[in-house]
Motif scaffolding. Structure first.
Motif, PDB file in Angstrom:
ATOM      1  N   UNK A   1       0.834  -1.206   0.000  1.00 18.56           N
ATOM      2  CA  UNK A   1       0.000   0.000   0.000  1.00 18.56           C
ATOM      3  C   UNK A   1       0.869   1.256   0.000  1.00 18.56           C
ATOM      4  N   UNK A   2       1.926   1.230   0.822  1.00 22.76           N
ATOM      5  CA  UNK A   2       2.825   2.386   0.911  1.00 22.76           C
ATOM      6  C   UNK A   2       3.488   2.672  -0.431  1.00 22.76           C
ATOM      7  N   UNK A   3       4.032   1.630  -1.054  1.00 24.58           N
ATOM      8  CA  UNK A   3       4.724   1.803  -2.333  1.00 24.58           C
ATOM      9  C   UNK A   3       3.772   2.357  -3.394  1.00 24.58           C
ATOM     10  N   UNK A   4       2.569   1.791  -3.434  1.00 25.08           N
ATOM     11  CA  UNK A   4       1.600   2.245  -4.434  1.00 25.08           C
ATOM     12  C   UNK A   4       1.137   3.660  -4.155  1.00 25.08           C
ATOM     13  N   UNK A   5       0.930   3.975  -2.872  1.00 33.61           N
ATOM     14  CA  UNK A   5       0.466   5.317  -2.487  1.00 33.61           C
ATOM     15  C   UNK A   5       1.509   6.386  -2.798  1.00 33.61           C
ATOM     16  N   UNK A   6       2.772   6.040  -2.603  1.00 28.41           N
ATOM     17  CA  UNK A   6       3.849   7.016  -2.856  1.00 28.41           C
ATOM     18  C   UNK A   6       3.896   7.435  -4.325  1.00 28.41           C
ATOM     19  N   UNK A   7       3.439   6.559  -5.202  1.00 28.37           N
ATOM     20  CA  UNK A   7       3.416   6.909  -6.637  1.00 28.37           C
ATOM     21  C   UNK A   7       2.383   8.002  -6.921  1.00 28.37           C
ATOM     22  N   UNK A   8       1.392   8.139  -6.032  1.00 24.72           N
ATOM     23  CA  UNK A   8       0.358   9.162  -6.222  1.00 24.72           C
ATOM     24  C   UNK A   8       0.721  10.477  -5.528  1.00 24.72           C
ATOM     25  N   UNK A   9       1.849  10.495  -4.837  1.00 20.85           N
ATOM     26  CA  UNK A   9       2.240  11.699  -4.086  1.00 20.85           C
ATOM     27  C   UNK A   9       3.329  12.476  -4.832  1.00 20.85           C
TER      28      UNK A   9
END
Length: 204
Positions: A196-204
Motif C-alpha cells: 500500500x505504501x509503495x503504491x500510495x507514494x506513486x500518487x504523491x
C-alpha cells in the motif's frame, strides 16, 4: 424528542415511509435506498429519527442505523445546510464515503449529491474537517464491512490502510494527502502495508 420508532412499514411514498407504531402512523422522510430497504422488511423494524421543528413545520427524518443519523446531524451543523439538503447528501453517498471525502478534501465526490454544488461542498469540508478523524473513519468503515459480512471484530482480517496512512504522515506528508493517496490504491491487498505504501507514494 423522538430518538427512534419501532414498528411496521404500513406504506411508502417517493420520499418517506409511513411507520405504524402504537396504532399511530408516523411519516418519516428517508433516502431512497433506505425507503427501499425498509419497504422489504417483513417484520418490525427500528428507525433512528431526527425530529425537525420550525414555526411552520414538524417533520421526522429517519435512518436505519445510528451512524447515518449522526452524520446527518453533523451536516445540519454546517451553515446553510437544512434537513432536506442534508438528506440529499446522505442519499448521494454513504456515511463512510462522506467521512473520507471530507478528510481528503474530495470536493468532486461530495458534489455528486443532489443539490450540492462545488461551493457548498467546499464549505461542508471546511466546517466538518475538524469534527472528524482518520482513526474514526477507518474504524467505522471496518465495523460496517464486518457487519455486512456478518463477522465479529475477532474474526475480521487486518486492514493495513490506516497504518499506511499513518506511515505516510510520519514521513512528513499531511494526513489529507496521505489519505487521498491511499484511497487511490485499488489493486493491493489491504493487509499488505508495504505494498500500500509503495503504491500510495506513486500518487504523491
Amino acid at each position: 424528542m423522538i430518538s427512534f420508532i419501532r414498528g411496521i412499514v404500513a406504506d411508502v411514498t417517493e420520499t418517506s415511509v409511513i411507520m405504524e407504531a402504537g396504532n399511530i402512523g408516523y411519516e418519516i422522510f428517508m433516502t431512497g435506498a433506505a425507503i427501499e430497504q425498509a419497504s422489504r422488511a417483513k417484520q418490525e423494524i427500528k428507525i433512528h429519527t431526527y425530529f425537525h421543528v420550525r414555526e411552520d413545520v414538524m417533520q421526522l427524518y429517519g435512518f436505519l442505523n445510528k451512524d447515518d443519523l449522526n452524520m446527518f446531524k453533523l451536516l445540519l451543523g454546517v451553515n446553510g445546510i437544512g434537513p432536506k439538503a442534508a438528506l440529499g447528501v446522505m442519499s448521494g453517498i454513504t456515511a463512510d464515503e462522506l467521512r473520507f471525502a471530507v478528510l481528503s478534501d474530495d470536493v468532486k465526490t461530495i458534489s455528486k449529491a443532489p443539490g450540492i454544488g462545488r461551493k457548498t461542498a467546499q464549505k461542508l469540508i471546511l466546517e466538518l474537517k475538524d469534527k472528524l478523524s482518520l482513526e474514526e473513519a477507518f474504524e467505522q468503515k471496518l465495523a460496517h464491512e464486518q457487519e455486512s459480512a456478518g463477522i465479529t471484530a475477532d474474526e475480521s482480517g487486518f486492514d493495513g490502510r490506516q497504518e499506511a496512512v499513518e506511515a505516510l504522515v510520519a514521513l512528513g506528508y499531511s494526513s489529507t494527502d496521505a489519505l487521498r493517496a491511499v484511497r487511490k490504491v485499488e489493486d493491493v491487498n489491504p493487509e499488505d502495508v508495504e505494498g500500500l505504501l509503495k503504491a500510495a507514494l506513486k500518487h504523491l
